[in-house]
Design a protein around this motif. Structure first.
Motif, PDB file in Angstrom:
ATOM      1  N   VAL A 126       0.864  -1.180   0.000  1.00  0.00           N
ATOM      2  CA  VAL A 126       0.000   0.000   0.000  1.00  0.00           C
ATOM      3  C   VAL A 126       0.899   1.227   0.000  1.00  0.00           C
ATOM      4  O   VAL A 126       1.604   1.500   0.970  1.00  0.00           O
ATOM      5  CB  VAL A 126      -0.929   0.008   1.226  1.00  0.00           C
ATOM      6  CG1 VAL A 126      -1.795   1.263   1.226  1.00  0.00           C
ATOM      7  CG2 VAL A 126      -1.797  -1.250   1.250  1.00  0.00           C
ATOM      8  N   GLU A 127       0.881   1.960  -1.095  1.00  0.00           N
ATOM      9  CA  GLU A 127       1.732   3.141  -1.249  1.00  0.00           C
ATOM     10  C   GLU A 127       0.886   4.399  -1.132  1.00  0.00           C
ATOM     11  O   GLU A 127      -0.096   4.572  -1.868  1.00  0.00           O
ATOM     12  CB  GLU A 127       2.419   3.106  -2.614  1.00  0.00           C
ATOM     13  CG  GLU A 127       3.349   4.275  -2.858  1.00  0.00           C
ATOM     14  CD  GLU A 127       3.977   4.245  -4.238  1.00  0.00           C
ATOM     15  OE1 GLU A 127       4.791   5.143  -4.536  1.00  0.00           O
ATOM     16  OE2 GLU A 127       3.651   3.326  -5.024  1.00  0.00           O
ATOM     17  N   VAL A 128       1.254   5.263  -0.206  1.00  0.00           N
ATOM     18  CA  VAL A 128       0.541   6.536  -0.031  1.00  0.00           C
ATOM     19  C   VAL A 128       1.084   7.528  -1.048  1.00  0.00           C
ATOM     20  O   VAL A 128       2.259   7.883  -1.033  1.00  0.00           O
ATOM     21  CB  VAL A 128       0.714   7.070   1.396  1.00  0.00           C
ATOM     22  CG1 VAL A 128       0.026   8.429   1.531  1.00  0.00           C
ATOM     23  CG2 VAL A 128       0.153   6.076   2.409  1.00  0.00           C
ATOM     24  N   LEU A 129       0.201   7.988  -1.939  1.00  0.00           N
ATOM     25  CA  LEU A 129       0.613   8.925  -2.985  1.00  0.00           C
ATOM     26  C   LEU A 129       0.421  10.375  -2.563  1.00  0.00           C
ATOM     27  O   LEU A 129       1.227  11.237  -2.904  1.00  0.00           O
ATOM     28  CB  LEU A 129      -0.184   8.653  -4.265  1.00  0.00           C
ATOM     29  CG  LEU A 129      -0.116   7.226  -4.815  1.00  0.00           C
ATOM     30  CD1 LEU A 129      -0.955   7.113  -6.084  1.00  0.00           C
ATOM     31  CD2 LEU A 129       1.318   6.814  -5.085  1.00  0.00           C
ATOM     32  N   GLU A 130      -0.661  10.647  -1.821  1.00  0.00           N
ATOM     33  CA  GLU A 130      -0.948  12.022  -1.397  1.00  0.00           C
ATOM     34  C   GLU A 130      -1.747  11.980  -0.110  1.00  0.00           C
ATOM     35  O   GLU A 130      -2.502  11.031   0.134  1.00  0.00           O
ATOM     36  CB  GLU A 130      -1.740  12.749  -2.495  1.00  0.00           C
ATOM     37  CG  GLU A 130      -1.845  14.259  -2.299  1.00  0.00           C
ATOM     38  CD  GLU A 130      -0.494  14.959  -2.324  1.00  0.00           C
ATOM     39  OE1 GLU A 130       0.166  14.985  -1.270  1.00  0.00           O
ATOM     40  OE2 GLU A 130      -0.103  15.471  -3.385  1.00  0.00           O
ATOM     41  N   THR A 131      -1.558  12.992   0.736  1.00  0.00           N
ATOM     42  CA  THR A 131      -2.248  13.041   2.023  1.00  0.00           C
ATOM     43  C   THR A 131      -2.932  14.393   2.209  1.00  0.00           C
ATOM     44  O   THR A 131      -2.746  15.318   1.431  1.00  0.00           O
ATOM     45  CB  THR A 131      -1.267  12.802   3.186  1.00  0.00           C
ATOM     46  OG1 THR A 131      -0.257  13.825   3.156  1.00  0.00           O
ATOM     47  CG2 THR A 131      -0.611  11.440   3.073  1.00  0.00           C
ATOM     48  N   LYS A 132      -3.727  14.471   3.284  1.00  0.00           N
ATOM     49  CA  LYS A 132      -4.399  15.701   3.713  1.00  0.00           C
ATOM     50  C   LYS A 132      -5.263  16.293   2.593  1.00  0.00           C
ATOM     51  O   LYS A 132      -5.143  17.473   2.242  1.00  0.00           O
ATOM     52  CB  LYS A 132      -3.378  16.716   4.238  1.00  0.00           C
ATOM     53  CG  LYS A 132      -2.628  16.219   5.472  1.00  0.00           C
ATOM     54  CD  LYS A 132      -1.692  17.261   6.035  1.00  0.00           C
ATOM     55  CE  LYS A 132      -0.977  16.726   7.266  1.00  0.00           C
ATOM     56  NZ  LYS A 132      -0.049  17.713   7.852  1.00  0.00           N
ATOM     57  N   LEU A 133      -6.143  15.475   2.056  1.00  0.00           N
ATOM     58  CA  LEU A 133      -7.084  15.914   1.038  1.00  0.00           C
ATOM     59  C   LEU A 133      -8.300  16.545   1.716  1.00  0.00           C
ATOM     60  O   LEU A 133      -8.647  16.219   2.845  1.00  0.00           O
ATOM     61  CB  LEU A 133      -7.508  14.727   0.162  1.00  0.00           C
ATOM     62  CG  LEU A 133      -6.380  13.786  -0.306  1.00  0.00           C
ATOM     63  CD1 LEU A 133      -6.945  12.673  -1.164  1.00  0.00           C
ATOM     64  CD2 LEU A 133      -5.309  14.562  -1.045  1.00  0.00           C
ATOM     65  N   TYR A 134      -8.954  17.435   0.991  1.00  0.00           N
ATOM     66  CA  TYR A 134     -10.096  18.158   1.564  1.00  0.00           C
ATOM     67  C   TYR A 134     -11.390  17.572   1.001  1.00  0.00           C
ATOM     68  O   TYR A 134     -11.850  17.941  -0.045  1.00  0.00           O
ATOM     69  CB  TYR A 134      -9.988  19.645   1.224  1.00  0.00           C
ATOM     70  CG  TYR A 134     -10.774  20.557   2.149  1.00  0.00           C
ATOM     71  CD1 TYR A 134     -12.018  20.188   2.644  1.00  0.00           C
ATOM     72  CD2 TYR A 134     -10.267  21.793   2.521  1.00  0.00           C
ATOM     73  CE1 TYR A 134     -12.740  21.011   3.485  1.00  0.00           C
ATOM     74  CE2 TYR A 134     -10.974  22.645   3.368  1.00  0.00           C
ATOM     75  CZ  TYR A 134     -12.214  22.242   3.841  1.00  0.00           C
ATOM     76  OH  TYR A 134     -12.917  23.069   4.681  1.00  0.00           O
ATOM     77  N   GLU A 135     -11.949  16.618   1.721  1.00  0.00           N
ATOM     78  CA  GLU A 135     -13.176  15.935   1.311  1.00  0.00           C
ATOM     79  C   GLU A 135     -13.090  15.367  -0.111  1.00  0.00           C
ATOM     80  O   GLU A 135     -13.820  15.775  -1.002  1.00  0.00           O
ATOM     81  CB  GLU A 135     -14.385  16.860   1.411  1.00  0.00           C
ATOM     82  CG  GLU A 135     -14.843  17.119   2.827  1.00  0.00           C
ATOM     83  CD  GLU A 135     -16.263  17.655   2.853  1.00  0.00           C
ATOM     84  OE1 GLU A 135     -17.195  16.866   2.994  1.00  0.00           O
ATOM     85  OE2 GLU A 135     -16.418  18.882   2.703  1.00  0.00           O
ATOM     86  N   PRO A 136     -12.213  14.408  -0.352  1.00  0.00           N
ATOM     87  CA  PRO A 136     -12.145  13.797  -1.683  1.00  0.00           C
ATOM     88  C   PRO A 136     -13.414  13.015  -1.981  1.00  0.00           C
ATOM     89  O   PRO A 136     -13.999  12.396  -1.087  1.00  0.00           O
ATOM     90  CB  PRO A 136     -10.938  12.866  -1.562  1.00  0.00           C
ATOM     91  CG  PRO A 136     -10.860  12.529  -0.103  1.00  0.00           C
ATOM     92  CD  PRO A 136     -11.301  13.775   0.610  1.00  0.00           C
TER      93      PRO A 136
END
Length: 910
Positions: A55-65
């Motif tokens: 499991v690779e995290v590509l992006e974090t801290k999204l605003y209500e995806p």
């Protein structure tokens, strides 16, 4: 969650005996059948090892995806509800905003849906479902040009717009293309559910249009509460494909309708081979069946192989019918008929006689499901993901294995699981996907052209820019697997020069053993060491990001990170006492003294000027020892808190809608506590937790929790209400003093003596708090709470351990024998004669006591002397018999209690 039925020990033993006999009498024909079965593809029937996925995290801290779309070139488009379109670029390993719409984002509206045109690589068209800002309350589906990685707002082609009521709820909004080029659009029923007590919202009173789903989901002339199917034209208009629910001329209903009777089809999926439509239906909120209203609430996963009516608001689950209910006079009528549903609502502008209702494929309530027990219990938000086929990704090494061939991926936003479903003609087989991986509210998923599964995680809180929201990529490794990096340090905070011993212990490579290369960066930039476990000295104060990157022989990598704070030495705190540190006895007084050593602030002892900065408390909690130990391990600020209620809330789905101080989709706990301060609200609020409720904090209903007992719900309320009126009878103690264990009534509670100190900070490094806690449990110990065992059956349900073989044992770690003079062992009737030895620190260690246990038809207690010692040990209780035949699966010995008896003398701190 009780997902598995308990089987009694006797039944287990009988089954073992039967299976042993059967295994010896297998016929040749059975063996031949086994060989035939083994010749079939094992990969198709056995799920792959979880460690073959990364499991690779590509992006974090999204605003209500909300939704994502993986482009053929590997870039990922995703939308955020407030109107933002973002693009993740693998080459840059980062996302950026590539477009923004002016949207109305109240209630559940906003930018909700995204999909790519099937010919995106040639025409660069994308489709968006959104709620335009402005006075007109509408939803809109539009096509846009997406050129040079930017959204061209001026290129908008509006395919359709339709009116809604902007009073609340159920917007749907998913977009998906089928294999024939048809565009599917999910639209919620736009109905307030809370005023119907969680049952069918069919309120026909003149001023309650928003509360009548018959105006939308059951109305053939309305696009809401439907899944639509259209064929986009090149000029931005659309045509109606063959096979929709109503004629193309609109004589019986809107021709765009493919399915009706939908409540909130939030996420949809199209099987790209069969064209079958799947969707998750977010269901109603009632926690139990009601004879005057109808069934409790269920979430559904549905399948449509052709156009149809899926029943809402007249039916739920497998066509469980609601009753007609008159909201004017609160009277009930007949049950609705799934074969001939009738819409007599004055708000209906379409057909009165509706098509027959179709049953859900998968359905489950708040409490345990008898049909699908694997789905668990609690809050629910069912969603449908893709159907996987290997030949859609024929050449990529990351393609999922044969086991998932033809399986539907489903997921639940609230329960935070992903499962796969093998769907047959009359059966559904569910399998948990990556059961040891936590998904923070998965909200959309799609397979990319590379064969990997891309998942959007919404994060913990509603309507928030969550720290744990993220875009991830899940890859399968058929051959070489990605290594797993683990990094740790013996210290993470200290004064400069600060020498830290780092370790890569736990790092592993499933395929290549120890053939890994290591690269440590101690400033987050430069490679400083290639050792597996280096030592490094930080000479300047600061906060350092330490990273370990490991690489296998085929170039696969993984990274682990640590944060090191150099410049402030943590204080050292100790509680000195010659009292026992493991157990308490009735009305036992003992002395204590606290000492603090701090490099920057100086040493602090009783009578020092800074003595008031050292916080000392002695408290008793009626909760069990294990619960308190768990809580103390996570949150030492739990002094005088209602730990049981706090732990129940922590382990529930409450965090999805509530936080401690800030409003989410529901009120904060502090707001609830403040509103009910001084009121006798515990039972009423507990009942609302169990049954669900609405109206007191807005229109969004609170989910029911029928799986909770009244006692558990009251414990949760007790904790919440205590936030506004914390107990003040617990007073800080001096650094040196005397305490007495005189508050307990039973043997479930725990005393704890805690001391803490927060230093002043140093070299711009934040203050550090150090604590020490002595937790004292009742001296009568349940043996099933042992820390480890061998050759025993643990019976936590009845508080026993069953010894089943010679030299089997149980272990209790960290037991203080200070002041203990003897042990009392309680056994149940048994045919076994044996010796129970008490060994210290290791198996085969010093035997400090032993008891001869006799075969007996009654319970026995054996008291054995122990030489008191002021030290902490691991205690091994080892059962030894004269011959192996004396004990086994049929002849066993049960111990149900071990008591540590106090030496009768007073202890003083010197």
């Amino acid at each position: 969650m009780k997902m598995l039925k308990r089987v009694s020990c006797v039944v287990s033993i009988v089954l073992l005996g039967i299976l042993s006999v059967l295994s010896l009498s297998c016929s040749n024909s059975m063996q031949e059948n086994e060989r035939t079965n083994l010749s079939n593809s094992k990969a198709a029937t056995v799920p792959p090892e979880e460690n073959r996925f990364t499991v690779e995290v590509l992006e974090t801290k999204l605003y209500e995806p909300m939704e994502l779309a993986v482009r053929p070139d590997g870039k990922v488009l995703y939308i955020e509800r407030r109107g933002v379109l973002r693009l993740y670029e693998p080459a840059k390993k980062a996302s950026r905003t590539v477009g923004e719409l002016n949207v109305f984002s109240g209630n559940e509206d906003g930018l909700l849906g995204l999909t790519l045109d099937p010919q995106f690589a040639k025409n660069n068209w994308i489709y968006l479902f959104y709620s335009p800002a402005g006075k007109d309350p509408i939803q809109r589906v539009s096509r846009f040009d997406f050129v040079k990685d930017s959204l061209l707002l001026s290129s908008e082609k509006i395919l359709m717009s339709f009116p809604v009521l902007r009073q609340c709820c159920h917007s749907g909004g998913a977009l998906e293309f089928g294999p024939d080029g048809s565009l599917y659009i999910s639209v919620g029923d736009n109905t307030v559910a809370s005023t119907s007590d969680g049952y069918a919202p069919i309120d026909e009173r003149p001023d309650r249009l928003i509360s009548d789903a018959q105006k939308s989901a059951a109305n053939s002339n309305d696009l809401r509460g439907k899944i639509l199917r259209i064929k986009p034209n090149l000029d931005g208009t659309y045509r109606i494909p063959d096979g929709n629910l109503f004629p193309k001329d609109g004589s019986k209903g809107r021709p765009e309708v493919y399915t009706m009777g939908n409540r909130n089809p939030f996420r949809i999926s199209i099987d790209q081979k069969t064209g079958n439509l799947y969707w998750g239906e977010v269901g109603p909120d009632a926690g139990k069946d009601d004879n005057t209203r109808g069934p409790k609430g269920y979430d559904e996963v549905n399948r449509a192989t052709k156009a149809g009516n899926f029943g809402w608001p007249y039916f739920v689950a497998d066509n469980k019918p609601y009753r007609y209910y008159n909201f004017q006079d609160s009277t009930s009528g007949e049950l609705f008929d799934p074969q001939a549903p009738i819409n007599n609502s004055p708000n209906n502008t379409g057909l009165r006689e509706l098509p027959p209702a179709q049953k859900a494929l998968i359905y489950y309530p708040y409490d345990a499901s008898s049909e699908f027990p694997i789905v668990g219990e609690g809050g629910r938000n069912a969603m449908a993901g893709p159907v996987f086929y290997m030949d859609l990704f024929p050449s990529d090494a990351r393609t999922f294995p044969e086991f998932y061939e033809g399986r539907l991926f489903i997921y639940d936003w609230m329960r935070e699981w992903i499962m796969t479903a093998r769907v047959g003609e009359d059966s559904v087989e569910l399998e948990r996907f990556l059961p040891n991986t936590h998904f923070a509210h998965p909200i959309d998923m799609q397979f990319g052209a590379d064969g990997a599964l891309y998942v959007l995680e919404y994060g913990t809180y509603w309507h928030a820019n969550n720290d744990d929201s993220k875009l991830i990529r899940i890859q399968y490794h058929a051959n070489n697997r990605k290594p797993l990096a683990r990094a740790s340090a013996d210290r993470t905070e200290g004064a400069v020069p600060f020498t830290v011993n780092f370790s890569s212990e736990g790092t592993l490579d499933y395929d290549d053993g120890d053939q890994l290369t290591y690269a440590w960066s101690f400033d987050g930039i430069k490679i400083h060491s290639k050792e597996a476990s280096p030592t490094f000295t930080f000479t300047k104060p600061g906060v350092y990001q330490v990273a370990l990157k490991v690489t296998d022989k085929e170039g696969y990598t993984d990274e682990a990170k640590l944060e090191i704070r150099a410049g402030n030495e943590p204080p050292k705190i100790s509680i000195q006492t010659d009292n026992n540190r493991s157990f308490y006895w009735n009305n036992h007084s003992f002395n204590y003294a606290v000492k603090v050593e701090d490099r920057e602030d100086g040493n602090i002892t009783a009578g020092s000027p800074q003595g008031n900065d050292v916080k000392v408390f002695f408290d008793y909690l009626p909760e069990g020892y294990d619960l308190v130990q768990t809580a103390l391990g996570q949150d030492l600020s739990a002094v005088n808190a209602n730990l049981k209620g706090k732990m129940l809330i922590k382990n529930s789905d409450c965090k999805a809608c509530h936080s401690l101080m800030n409003k989410s989709v529901g009120p904060s706990y502090m707001d609830v506590a403040t509103r009910h301060k001084g009121k006798d609200s515990k039972k009423a609020l507990a009942s609302k937790i169990i049954k669900g409720g609405y109206g007191n904090w807005g229109e969004v209903p609170m989910a029911a929790h029928p799986q909770l007992s009244q006692e558990e719900a009251e414990e949760m309320v007790k904790y919440i209400l205590g936030l506004a009126d914390p107990q003040t009878d617990l007073k800080p103690l001096p650094m040196k003093g005397k305490v007495t264990t005189n508050q307990h009534k039973g043997k479930e509670g725990t005393y704890f003596l805690t001391a803490s100190y927060t230093d002043k900070g140093h070299n711009s490094i934040a203050p550090i708090t150090t604590r020490e806690v002595i937790a004292l449990r009742h001296p009568q110990v349940d043996p099933s709470t042992c820390d480890a065992s061998k050759g025993v059956m643990i019976r936590k349900d009845i508080g026993r351990v069953r010894f089943t073989e010679n030299e089997s044992y149980i272990v209790f770690r960290g037991v203080d024998l200070t002041g203990v003079s003897s042990l009392t062992i309680k056994t149940v009737p048994s045919k076994v004669t044996a010796t129970l030895e008490v060994q210290t620190n290791s198996l085969g260690g010093q035997t400090i006591s032993s008891a001869k246990l006799s075969a007996s038809e009654k319970e026995n207690k054996y008291t054995i002397d122990v030489k008191p010692s002021a030290s902490v040990h691991g205690l091994y209780f080892v059962l030894k018999v004269d011959s192996k035949e004396e004990i086994g699966i049929w002849n066993t010995l049960d111990i149900e209690q071990i008591e540590f008896n106090q030496e009768r003398q007073n202890h003083k701190v010197q």
